[in-house]
Write an enzyme that holds these catalytic residues in place. Sequence first.
Site, PDB file in Angstrom:
ATOM      1  N   ARG A  18      37.822  37.782  34.855  1.00  0.00           N
ATOM      2  CA  ARG A  18      37.221  38.634  33.815  1.00  0.00           C
ATOM      3  C   ARG A  18      37.264  37.954  32.450  1.00  0.00           C
ATOM      4  O   ARG A  18      36.834  38.531  31.452  1.00  0.00           O
ATOM      5  CB  ARG A  18      37.973  39.958  33.723  1.00  0.00           C
ATOM      6  N   SER A  19      37.813  36.742  32.387  1.00  0.00           N
ATOM      7  CA  SER A  19      37.978  36.078  31.085  1.00  0.00           C
ATOM      8  C   SER A  19      36.655  35.865  30.340  1.00  0.00           C
ATOM      9  O   SER A  19      36.616  36.069  29.123  1.00  0.00           O
ATOM     10  CB  SER A  19      38.708  34.740  31.267  1.00  0.00           C
ATOM     11  N   LYS A  68      48.120  25.715  36.838  1.00  0.00           N
ATOM     12  CA  LYS A  68      48.907  25.753  35.597  1.00  0.00           C
ATOM     13  C   LYS A  68      49.908  24.595  35.504  1.00  0.00           C
ATOM     14  O   LYS A  68      50.224  24.127  34.416  1.00  0.00           O
ATOM     15  CB  LYS A  68      49.625  27.104  35.463  1.00  0.00           C
ATOM     16  N   ALA A 142      53.048  32.011  36.730  1.00  0.00           N
ATOM     17  CA  ALA A 142      53.083  33.196  35.861  1.00  0.00           C
ATOM     18  C   ALA A 142      54.521  33.562  35.506  1.00  0.00           C
ATOM     19  O   ALA A 142      54.838  33.824  34.335  1.00  0.00           O
ATOM     20  CB  ALA A 142      52.378  34.359  36.541  1.00  0.00           C
ATOM     21  N   TYR A 240      45.737  43.339  38.923  1.00  0.00           N
ATOM     22  CA  TYR A 240      45.068  44.599  38.595  1.00  0.00           C
ATOM     23  C   TYR A 240      44.014  44.854  39.675  1.00  0.00           C
ATOM     24  O   TYR A 240      43.766  43.994  40.523  1.00  0.00           O
ATOM     25  CB  TYR A 240      44.450  44.536  37.191  1.00  0.00           C
TER      26      TYR A 240
END
Length: 297
Positions: A18-19, A68, A142, A240
């Site tokens: 959704r970025s 990451k 994360a 989410y």
Amino acid sequence: MTPPNRYAVVGNPVEHSRSPWIHAQFAQQTGRALSYERVLAPLEGFATTIAHQRAEGLHGCNVTVPFKFDAYRLASGPGGSLSTRAALAQAVNTLRFESEADGTFRVFGDNTDGAGLVRDITVNLGVSLAGKRVLLLGAGGAAAGVLGPLMALRPSLIVLANRTVGRSQQLFERHRGMCARHGTRLEPVTLALTSLTPVVNDLGGFEAVVNATTSSLSGQELPLPPRTLRPGGLGLDMMYGSPARTFLDWVAASGGQPRDGMGMLVEQAAESFEIWHGVRPQTAPVLQALRSLMAAT
Ligand code: NDP
């Protein structure tokens, strides 16, 4: 007319991200002209993809699963630099590219996940973790990004539970120096019923449980003993949408306060936006609009 500066999110998979939508909202809100796209990098081709995108004029990017740690290596190498929080996490989710006069480029790596999580908990939810007992599930990119910022909230205890105990042990070793400074006890354990049950029984449960695992993607329930979360405690899943459902249902059944990862997502994006553009956008209207959008789709 010069084209707008280009930004992107790089991951694999990345089509769900959704970025681009969030950064488009921030750009409109702050009057910035920019483009923000999704870039799918091959699993073994992160550095090559970044080099190619940089040559094509990319100004900066967010980095998502599973890159990451690759982004950290890139920003730790020649021509690179890291923020203090990214150096501690050894994981990077935001890269900014800077051109030198001689045509070479420098890369700055940061990690905004922890700031995003902390802001969602303390500002959006108004929850204080000072003096509380926190269970952090997972030790991937994360979890690495949020552990330092969570400790800075001065909880009395953080239990770091991961399926592969070697990874939580490594995270523990990197962060143990912070413990005395923040008055927090940090304990690594295996994410398994046999290890967690005595801990939960000893403590009488946690006031906050943060899920930074991807277990629900493989349809597996987490091995959490009864009364892991105290009634009224915060249970936050970094995911989410439907993948967060199982954990959030467990939080509700424990009598806790369920929170999905959408607030963290918007807050970490705002932090990245500020790194690139020098201005912090307002997050509340964007979070509200994103929730409406997700509910309608
Ligand atoms: P990683 O792949 O780096 O780490 C995955 C973690 O999940 C590891 O600790 C892994 O344990 C654990 N895990 C995977 N499967 C299972 C299982 N079946 N049972 C128990 N543990 C399991 O992912 P990230 O850390 O980068 O991301 C984690 C999640 O957080 C993702 O879903 C991501 O989308 C979300 N996220 C959300 C953000 C937001 O802004 N809302 C920001 C960043 C991430 P092991 O080490 O044993 O393999």
